[in-house]
Design a protein around this motif. Structure first.
Motif, PDB file in Angstrom:
ATOM      1  N   ASN A 135       0.158  -1.465   0.122  1.00 55.75           N
ATOM      2  CA  ASN A 135       0.504   0.431  -0.472  1.00 55.75           C
ATOM      3  C   ASN A 135       0.774   0.919  -0.105  1.00 55.75           C
ATOM      4  N   SER A 136       2.509   0.961  -0.635  1.00 54.76           N
ATOM      5  CA  SER A 136       2.462   2.330  -0.829  1.00 54.76           C
ATOM      6  C   SER A 136       2.923   2.913  -1.774  1.00 54.76           C
ATOM      7  N   PRO A 137       2.927   4.473  -1.745  1.00 49.17           N
ATOM      8  CA  PRO A 137       2.906   5.643  -3.219  1.00 49.17           C
ATOM      9  C   PRO A 137       3.327   5.004  -4.264  1.00 49.17           C
ATOM     10  N   GLN A 138       5.090   4.653  -4.126  1.00 48.46           N
ATOM     11  CA  GLN A 138       6.083   3.536  -5.364  1.00 48.46           C
ATOM     12  C   GLN A 138       4.685   2.310  -4.986  1.00 48.46           C
ATOM     13  N   ALA A 139       4.113   2.003  -4.729  1.00 47.89           N
ATOM     14  CA  ALA A 139       3.757  -0.069  -5.309  1.00 47.89           C
ATOM     15  C   ALA A 139       2.426   0.329  -6.080  1.00 47.89           C
ATOM     16  N   ALA A 140       1.316   1.499  -5.981  1.00 49.22           N
ATOM     17  CA  ALA A 140       0.497   2.439  -6.577  1.00 49.22           C
ATOM     18  C   ALA A 140       0.664   2.518  -7.882  1.00 49.22           C
ATOM     19  N   ALA A 141       1.988   3.425  -7.282  1.00 48.46           N
ATOM     20  CA  ALA A 141       2.591   4.400  -8.826  1.00 48.46           C
ATOM     21  C   ALA A 141       3.315   3.460 -10.005  1.00 48.46           C
ATOM     22  N   ARG A 142       3.658   2.121  -9.471  1.00 50.11           N
ATOM     23  CA  ARG A 142       4.364   1.309 -10.803  1.00 50.11           C
ATOM     24  C   ARG A 142       2.953   1.391 -11.579  1.00 50.11           C
ATOM     25  N   ILE A 143       2.048   0.459 -10.813  1.00 47.88           N
ATOM     26  CA  ILE A 143       0.326   0.078 -11.304  1.00 47.88           C
ATOM     27  C   ILE A 143       0.031   1.003 -12.231  1.00 47.88           C
ATOM     28  N   VAL A 144       0.073   2.297 -11.473  1.00 50.46           N
ATOM     29  CA  VAL A 144      -0.224   3.114 -12.521  1.00 50.46           C
ATOM     30  C   VAL A 144       0.544   3.607 -13.907  1.00 50.46           C
ATOM     31  N   ALA A 145       2.453   3.705 -13.008  1.00 47.70           N
ATOM     32  CA  ALA A 145       3.142   3.351 -15.020  1.00 47.70           C
ATOM     33  C   ALA A 145       2.879   2.547 -15.376  1.00 47.70           C
ATOM     34  N   LEU A 146       2.519   0.910 -15.107  1.00 45.44           N
ATOM     35  CA  LEU A 146       2.274   0.333 -16.008  1.00 45.44           C
ATOM     36  C   LEU A 146       1.183   0.398 -17.083  1.00 45.44           C
ATOM     37  N   ALA A 147      -0.057   1.058 -16.687  1.00 43.56           N
ATOM     38  CA  ALA A 147      -1.090   1.382 -17.576  1.00 43.56           C
ATOM     39  C   ALA A 147       0.015   3.025 -17.984  1.00 43.56           C
ATOM     40  N   LEU A 148       0.140   3.065 -17.797  1.00 43.51           N
ATOM     41  CA  LEU A 148       1.194   4.710 -18.558  1.00 43.51           C
ATOM     42  C   LEU A 148       1.933   4.315 -20.182  1.00 43.51           C
ATOM     43  N   ILE A 149       2.700   1.924 -19.981  1.00 42.88           N
ATOM     44  CA  ILE A 149       3.479   2.143 -20.346  1.00 42.88           C
ATOM     45  C   ILE A 149       2.799   0.704 -21.628  1.00 42.88           C
ATOM     46  N   SER A 150       1.666   0.298 -21.364  1.00 48.25           N
ATOM     47  CA  SER A 150       0.978  -0.702 -21.180  1.00 48.25           C
ATOM     48  C   SER A 150       0.550  -0.230 -23.131  1.00 48.25           C
TER      49      SER A 150
END
Length: 150
Positions: A7-22
């Motif tokens: 539940n860290s900001p980094q864990a959440a950001a990684r999923i959004v980053a994955l959406a960004l580059i998907s």
């Protein structure tokens, strides 16, 4: 794949980053969405921190020899999605993923696959509406009634 605290900001950001580059690239409209919506700030990160997480995600995928940028196998996705178990944070991540993927007015196959995986992993999320949303949802019907009566 690097690990982040649950539940860290980094864990959440990684999923959004994955959406960004998907879809295999980051378009200028997606970059504008990142800035205008302050996605990094919403996740509790500075813009440079979010950019570093995107870079790290790309590096991790390169080292793992994934078939395409932004695509992970089911086991990897399960691990990433498992790092977020807070319902409110899940809702925020889903909302941000949607905002990033639709920013260019086109959903690529990779984006659809990622969004599908997120919804399957986290199940149905309760939807909360506000008066603003209700008004927007009822506007087309009100217009249709007016047009039908004229």
């Amino acid at each position: 794949m690097r690990n982040y605290p649950r539940n860290s900001p980094q864990a959440a950001a990684r999923i959004v980053a994955l959406a960004l580059i998907s879809d295999g690239h980051v378009s200028s409209s997606e970059e504008r969405a990142l800035e205008s919506l302050d996605i990094a700030g919403q996740l509790g990160l500075a813009p440079a921190q979010f950019a570093q997480i995107v870079q790290t995600m790309c590096e991790d995928q390169s080292v793992a020899h994934t078939p395409a940028v932004g695509q992970l196998d089911a086991a990897q996705l399960t691990t990433l999605f498992g790092e977020i178990d807070d319902t409110a944070l899940r809702r925020k991540v889903i909302r941000l993923c949607l905002a990033v993927t639709v920013a260019d007015n086109y959903l690529a196959d990779g984006e659809i696959a990622l969004l599908t995986a997120v919804f399957r992993a986290w199940g149905p999320q309760p939807v909360q509406t506000t008066n603003r949303h209700v008004a927007l949802l009822s506007a087309p019907r009100a217009h249709a009634r007016t047009a039908a009566t004229t």
